[in-house]
Scaffold this active site. Structure first.
Site, PDB file in Angstrom:
ATOM      1  CG  ASP A   7     -62.681  37.742  50.112  1.00  0.00           C
ATOM      2  OD1 ASP A   7     -61.672  38.422  49.814  1.00  0.00           O
ATOM      3  OD2 ASP A   7     -63.772  37.877  49.537  1.00  0.00           O
ATOM      4  CD  GLU A  67     -57.676  36.885  46.242  1.00  0.00           C
ATOM      5  OE1 GLU A  67     -57.760  35.917  45.486  1.00  0.00           O
ATOM      6  OE2 GLU A  67     -58.555  37.765  46.343  1.00  0.00           O
ATOM      7  CG  ASP A 140     -67.582  38.821  50.158  1.00  0.00           C
ATOM      8  OD1 ASP A 140     -66.776  39.739  49.982  1.00  0.00           O
ATOM      9  OD2 ASP A 140     -68.783  38.887  49.821  1.00  0.00           O
TER      10      ASP A 140
END
Length: 164
Positions: A7, A67, A140
């Site tokens: 992330d 992502e 995160d």
């Protein structure tokens, strides 16, 4: 298969190494890379690159999953996070890893089964699916583990999600 979920961010990069064998998850290692505004942007990017490179060389993942960036924030934030993401992708590429990306909707669907799940639902499912005693912090890190879970669930379709 050992998956590294990332992330990306400029202040905090969440990461998680998850092993997925015979439909079972095993957490190998997770944490966060922190940078501070006291450092210049190039220094912060170098810190991210070097720490990720050390982690990749230590744990030797088979794949790295990110992502896709989604922003409804200001452009400056999007650009700085994009720079950190680019450094992380470069690090994975230099280590000759397979690199994949998933939309936030795909990650939520894979982890919770519902594309509009909220952050708490995702965190709780990460804890359950990975048999953790508590929800990983900061957020995160839980997000990075969720991305790794998403890749594990999507691995039979991996060519659809490879960054091109």
């Amino acid at each position: 298969m050992l998956i590294l979920g990332i992330d990306p961010g400029i202040a905090i990069v969440g990461y998680g190494f998850v092993e997925y064998i015979n439909n079972k998850f095993k957490v190998i290692h997770y944490g966060a890379i922190y940078t501070t505004p006291k450092n210049t942007m190039p220094e912060r990017l170098e810190i991210i690159f070097n720490k990720l490179d050390d982690l990749i060389k230590t744990f030797k993942p088979d794949a790295v999953a990110f992502e896709e960036l989604f922003f409804n924030m200001n452009a400056k934030t999007a650009i700085t996070v994009g720079q950190a993401r680019g450094v992380a992708i470069l690090c994975a590429q230099r280590n000759k890893l397979n690199i994949f990306e998933y939309t936030p909707l795909q990650v939520k669907q894979a982890v919770v089964g519902y594309g509009r799940a909220d952050k708490k639902q995702i965190q709780q499912m990460v804890k359950i699916l990975l048999n953790l005693s508590e929800i990983p912090k900061p957020d995160d890190v839980a997000d990075a583990l969720a991305i790794a879970i998403c890749h594990a669930h999507s691995s039979q379709f991996k060519d659809m999600f490879r960054i091109k």
